[in-house]
Motif scaffolding. Structure first.
Motif, PDB file in Angstrom:
ATOM      1  N   GLN B  13     -52.791 -40.294   1.483  1.00 33.47           N
ATOM      2  CA  GLN B  13     -53.265 -38.970   1.090  1.00 33.47           C
ATOM      3  C   GLN B  13     -52.210 -37.906   1.387  1.00 33.47           C
ATOM      4  O   GLN B  13     -51.186 -38.204   1.995  1.00 33.47           O
ATOM      5  N   LEU B  14     -52.524 -36.683   0.963  1.00 34.48           N
ATOM      6  CA  LEU B  14     -51.606 -35.563   1.195  1.00 34.48           C
ATOM      7  C   LEU B  14     -51.653 -35.157   2.662  1.00 34.48           C
ATOM      8  O   LEU B  14     -52.713 -35.154   3.281  1.00 34.48           O
ATOM      9  N   ASN B  15     -50.502 -34.808   3.186  1.00 34.42           N
ATOM     10  CA  ASN B  15     -50.436 -34.416   4.605  1.00 34.42           C
ATOM     11  C   ASN B  15     -50.012 -32.961   4.752  1.00 34.42           C
ATOM     12  O   ASN B  15     -49.374 -32.404   3.862  1.00 34.42           O
ATOM     13  N   LEU B  16     -50.346 -32.403   5.886  1.00 33.75           N
ATOM     14  CA  LEU B  16     -49.824 -31.083   6.219  1.00 33.75           C
ATOM     15  C   LEU B  16     -48.636 -31.289   7.147  1.00 33.75           C
ATOM     16  O   LEU B  16     -48.804 -31.456   8.358  1.00 33.75           O
ATOM     17  N   ASP B  17     -47.444 -31.349   6.556  1.00 32.77           N
ATOM     18  CA  ASP B  17     -46.234 -31.585   7.346  1.00 32.77           C
ATOM     19  C   ASP B  17     -45.755 -30.277   7.997  1.00 32.77           C
ATOM     20  O   ASP B  17     -46.430 -29.250   7.886  1.00 32.77           O
ATOM     21  N   ALA B  18     -44.604 -30.341   8.639  1.00 32.38           N
ATOM     22  CA  ALA B  18     -44.091 -29.159   9.361  1.00 32.38           C
ATOM     23  C   ALA B  18     -43.879 -27.974   8.420  1.00 32.38           C
ATOM     24  O   ALA B  18     -44.215 -26.831   8.745  1.00 32.38           O
ATOM     25  N   ASN B  19     -43.355 -28.290   7.225  1.00 33.08           N
ATOM     26  CA  ASN B  19     -43.090 -27.261   6.226  1.00 33.08           C
ATOM     27  C   ASN B  19     -44.386 -26.572   5.790  1.00 33.08           C
ATOM     28  O   ASN B  19     -44.489 -25.341   5.756  1.00 33.08           O
ATOM     29  N   ASN B  20     -45.383 -27.410   5.465  1.00 35.74           N
ATOM     30  CA  ASN B  20     -46.703 -26.920   5.057  1.00 35.74           C
ATOM     31  C   ASN B  20     -47.359 -26.099   6.149  1.00 35.74           C
ATOM     32  O   ASN B  20     -47.965 -25.068   5.885  1.00 35.74           O
ATOM     33  N   SER B  21     -47.266 -26.620   7.359  1.00 39.57           N
ATOM     34  CA  SER B  21     -47.904 -25.951   8.501  1.00 39.57           C
ATOM     35  C   SER B  21     -47.337 -24.554   8.679  1.00 39.57           C
ATOM     36  O   SER B  21     -48.081 -23.612   8.941  1.00 39.57           O
ATOM     37  N   TYR B  22     -46.019 -24.450   8.526  1.00 43.62           N
ATOM     38  CA  TYR B  22     -45.361 -23.154   8.684  1.00 43.62           C
ATOM     39  C   TYR B  22     -45.875 -22.185   7.623  1.00 43.62           C
ATOM     40  O   TYR B  22     -46.218 -21.034   7.925  1.00 43.62           O
ATOM     41  N   THR B  23     -45.941 -22.672   6.359  1.00 45.91           N
ATOM     42  CA  THR B  23     -46.436 -21.828   5.255  1.00 45.91           C
ATOM     43  C   THR B  23     -47.881 -21.412   5.518  1.00 45.91           C
ATOM     44  O   THR B  23     -48.247 -20.241   5.355  1.00 45.91           O
ATOM     45  N   LEU B  24     -48.711 -22.386   5.949  1.00 44.88           N
ATOM     46  CA  LEU B  24     -50.127 -22.090   6.196  1.00 44.88           C
ATOM     47  C   LEU B  24     -50.298 -21.120   7.357  1.00 44.88           C
ATOM     48  O   LEU B  24     -51.166 -20.255   7.324  1.00 44.88           O
ATOM     49  N   ARG B  25     -49.451 -21.285   8.388  1.00 44.02           N
ATOM     50  CA  ARG B  25     -49.537 -20.385   9.557  1.00 44.02           C
ATOM     51  C   ARG B  25     -49.233 -18.945   9.125  1.00 44.02           C
ATOM     52  O   ARG B  25     -49.921 -18.005   9.504  1.00 44.02           O
ATOM     53  N   SER B  26     -48.187 -18.826   8.293  1.00 48.62           N
ATOM     54  CA  SER B  26     -47.804 -17.507   7.795  1.00 48.62           C
ATOM     55  C   SER B  26     -48.918 -16.934   6.910  1.00 48.62           C
ATOM     56  O   SER B  26     -49.273 -15.747   7.018  1.00 48.62           O
ATOM     57  N   ALA B  27     -49.492 -17.801   6.040  1.00 49.04           N
ATOM     58  CA  ALA B  27     -50.589 -17.363   5.166  1.00 49.04           C
ATOM     59  C   ALA B  27     -51.776 -16.908   6.005  1.00 49.04           C
ATOM     60  O   ALA B  27     -52.434 -15.910   5.683  1.00 49.04           O
ATOM     61  N   ALA B  28     -52.034 -17.641   7.099  1.00 45.74           N
ATOM     62  CA  ALA B  28     -53.163 -17.302   7.972  1.00 45.74           C
ATOM     63  C   ALA B  28     -52.958 -15.933   8.619  1.00 45.74           C
ATOM     64  O   ALA B  28     -53.888 -15.124   8.676  1.00 45.74           O
ATOM     65  N   SER B  29     -51.715 -15.674   9.081  1.00 51.60           N
ATOM     66  CA  SER B  29     -51.430 -14.370   9.704  1.00 51.60           C
ATOM     67  C   SER B  29     -51.665 -13.244   8.701  1.00 51.60           C
ATOM     68  O   SER B  29     -52.292 -12.230   9.018  1.00 51.60           O
ATOM     69  N   TRP B  30     -51.146 -13.449   7.477  1.00 53.78           N
ATOM     70  CA  TRP B  30     -51.303 -12.416   6.453  1.00 53.78           C
ATOM     71  C   TRP B  30     -52.755 -12.272   6.026  1.00 53.78           C
ATOM     72  O   TRP B  30     -53.198 -11.168   5.685  1.00 53.78           O
TER      73      TRP B  30
END
Lengths: 147, 156
Positions: B13-30
């Protein structure tokens, strides 16, 4: 948390339930973006129609035609800006929806990454727009207070 | 059809890798920023509504001072209608912002605690956010069409 069957060995993953939720989110995102496009284009058309009507009805009249023309031009600019905001926001949402849908259909990690980047960009875009609006409202309040 | 690159897919399945996590963390802050600003915006709407009602209710007296005839009842109704519109807009903005704030908060918690359940609820919050604005936009467009149709009918 490590014993949960749905979490992967290395971290978080998009499991079946998350996948269903994300798919619904992407479908709603597509609906939202299409409606955003329609609304943006409607505002643009409305702006041009009002502008042309005002310009035609006051053309050649002596009193106040200059003021009406200035107001009509300002109204048109406002409509273009609002339509631009709606259409740009819709593009971000559509990008997210399409890429996430592709990622879920083909299990493509790259599409998931770009879909998440698109949602991040969309959220940043709306946050910046909201900040600008709040600043404008505050400026208006300050202006009213000074008048 | 898109070609699936061998390096792009995980085994199951699809994973939340380091790259994804960083993007999601930034999206969460915004998303949190968007939520807070939206709530402020909604409160401002409500405040403006109250100010508008106050100003419109005061205006008949000002008209009379200037020697004009004024209809106090109509002005009061207009003031109340204006306040109701601003109040509705404020409440709508606040509810939408709560969804955005929820999404941001839950994504941040999921990434911090590595909790799959919280990630699911975060995606649920994102779905609710889109669904909420989608339904509101449909209602708004319908009202706009009804308004244009009513205006055209009146002219005929």
């Amino acid at each position: 948390m490590e014993n949960e069957p749905s979490s992967s060995l290395f971290g978080l993953s998009i499991d079946d339930q998350s996948s269903t939720t994300l798919r619904t989110a992407s479908q709603w995102g597509r609906v939202l973006s299409v409606l955003g496009f329609i609304l943006g284009i409607s505002i643009l058309i409305l702006g041009f129609v009002m502008y042309s009507k005002l310009m035609v009805s006051y053309q050649g009249t002596y009193r106040g035609s200059g003021a009406v023309q200035t107001a009509a031009t300002r109204y048109l600019i406002l409509c273009i800006v609002i339509a631009g905001v709606f259409i740009t926001g819709a593009i971000f949402t559509l990008n997210f929806s399409n890429r996430v849908a592709i990622a879920l259909n083909t299990s493509d990690q790259y599409s998931l990454n770009s879909g998440l980047i698109a949602i991040k960009s969309g959220i940043i875009f709306w946050a910046v727009i909201f900040i600008i609006f709040i600043l404008l409202v505050l400026l208006a309040f300050i202006g009213i207070a000074f008048v | 059809m898109e070609q699936i690159q061998p390096g792009n897919t995980s085994l199951f399945q699809l994973n939340l890798d380091a790259n994804n996590s960083y993007t999601l963390r930034s999206a969460a802050s915004w998303a949190k920023v968007l939520g807070i600003i939206g709530i402020i915006f909604g409160i401002l709407f409500v405040g403006i509504g109250l100010l508008v009602q106050n100003a419109v209710n005061k205006s008949p007296g000002q008209f009379e001072e200037l020697g004009y005839r004024s209809n106090t009842g109509v002005m009061e109704n207009m003031g109340t209608a204006g306040m109701v519109v601003y109040l509705c807009m404020g409440v709508i903005t606040i509810i939408g912002s709560i969804f955005a704030f929820n999404f941001g908060g839950k994504i941040a918690t999921a990434l911090r605690t590595n909790d799959q359940n919280t990630l699911r609820t975060a995606f649920g919050a994102l779905r609710n956010y889109f669904a909420y604005w989608g339904v509101l936009m449909i209602i708004g467009l319908l009202l706009m069409i009804i308004g244009i149709a009513a205006g055209t009918m009146q002219k005929m």
